[in-house]
Design a protein around this motif. Structure first.
Motif, PDB file in Angstrom:
ATOM      1  N   TYR A 114       0.821  -1.212   0.000  1.00 56.39           N
ATOM      2  CA  TYR A 114       0.000   0.000   0.000  1.00 56.39           C
ATOM      3  C   TYR A 114       0.858   1.265   0.000  1.00 56.39           C
ATOM      4  N   SER A 117       2.375   2.003  -3.393  1.00 52.95           N
ATOM      5  CA  SER A 117       1.416   2.428  -4.415  1.00 52.95           C
ATOM      6  C   SER A 117       0.638   3.685  -4.028  1.00 52.95           C
ATOM      7  N   HIS A 118       0.742   4.104  -2.768  1.00 48.90           N
ATOM      8  CA  HIS A 118       0.060   5.320  -2.300  1.00 48.90           C
ATOM      9  C   HIS A 118       1.051   6.203  -1.543  1.00 48.90           C
ATOM     10  N   SER A 121       0.408   8.909   1.543  1.00 48.41           N
ATOM     11  CA  SER A 121      -0.883   8.668   2.179  1.00 48.41           C
ATOM     12  C   SER A 121      -0.764   8.738   3.689  1.00 48.41           C
ATOM     13  N   TRP A 126      -4.607  -0.245   3.065  1.00 51.20           N
ATOM     14  CA  TRP A 126      -5.836  -0.090   2.297  1.00 51.20           C
ATOM     15  C   TRP A 126      -7.081  -0.202   3.177  1.00 51.20           C
ATOM     16  N   ASP A 129      -7.443   3.027   4.982  1.00 48.96           N
ATOM     17  CA  ASP A 129      -7.869   4.054   4.027  1.00 48.96           C
ATOM     18  C   ASP A 129      -9.382   3.980   3.810  1.00 48.96           C
TER      19      ASP A 129
END
Length: 238
Positions: A114, A117-118, A121, A126, A129
């Protein structure tokens, strides 16, 4: 995306009650002349005693799914669901279901990295989130998703429609679940009391609860399956 499960669910639990209503099968119309009569499904005789039942969290599943990028159905679940069933075998329309879902308990089994890819954040993963992002379940502002049944309508020997109020993201709207009565046992092997089982499925549009629709679909499908264990003493028949 997870918003949909909330209803259900919990919603979904309400559906379980409706299936009880399916125990009294309506009459079957006569076959048309020259046609063999259709094979009727055997009616269900509900033996479970009246009273209050509680969902067994170790034997319950609440999943939700919705269309993703218009090409597949994304599926996740809620791990913390509480539900109660008030059963009235003499008048199943008076039976009731209440369910409470913890939106922070969402589990998507996200297999990727995560953080990679983010980047940037503020969320740890995920699940975090989807649970706490104001765009999704906003669990810190709305820590509960609830479903309270308002009506049960029999649709077959083992099926019924359970309608109830789903409260999600601060809004309440009616949701109808298709419920199925799976069966019952006189004595649970561990609890030593009667138990009943139900499955339920329903759909609703997340936009009705104020969620924006983008790359993921508007319609959410909720699926529930679980066992309810009696919590009140059984009163012997006179």
């Amino acid at each position: 995306m997870t918003f949909r499960t909330a209803a259900a669910s919990g919603l979904i639990l309400a559906a379980a009650v409706a299936t009880l209503a399916a125990c009294n099968r309506p009459g079957t119309p006569p076959a048309a002349e020259g046609q063999a009569p259709a094979q009727a499904e055997a009616p269900v005789t509900l033996k479970a005693p009246a009273g209050d039942y509680a969902l067994d969290p170790t034997h319950a599943t609440l999943q939700w799914s919705l269309l993703h990028n218009t090409i597949s159905h994304y599926t996740a679940r809620f791990d913390k669901v509480e539900a109660t069933l008030t059963l009235d075998p003499a008048d199943l329309s008076k039976s009731k279901v209440k369910a409470t879902i913890d939106p922070a308990s969402i589990s998507a089994a996200y297999p990727a990295d995560y953080k990679a890819s983010h980047p940037g954040s503020a969320y740890s993963g995920w699940d975090d989130d989807m649970a706490n992002n104001p765009t999704w379940l906003n669990a810190k502002a709305f820590p509960k998703i609830t479903f309270v049944s308002t009506a049960v309508q029999q649709t077959g020997p083992r099926t019924a429609k359970v309608t109830g109020d789903l409260t999600f993201l601060g809004q309440t709207h009616p949701v109808t679940l298709d419920a199925t009565f799976n069966g019952e046992i006189d004595r649970h092997p561990f609890a030593n009391v009667p138990a009943v089982g139900f499955a339920a499925e329903g759909r609703f549009k997340r936009s009705e609860f104020g969620m924006a629709v983008g790359l993921v679909g508007d319609e959410v499908t909720i699926r529930f399956d679980g066992e309810f264990i009696k919590t009140t003493p059984t009163v012997p028949a006179n």
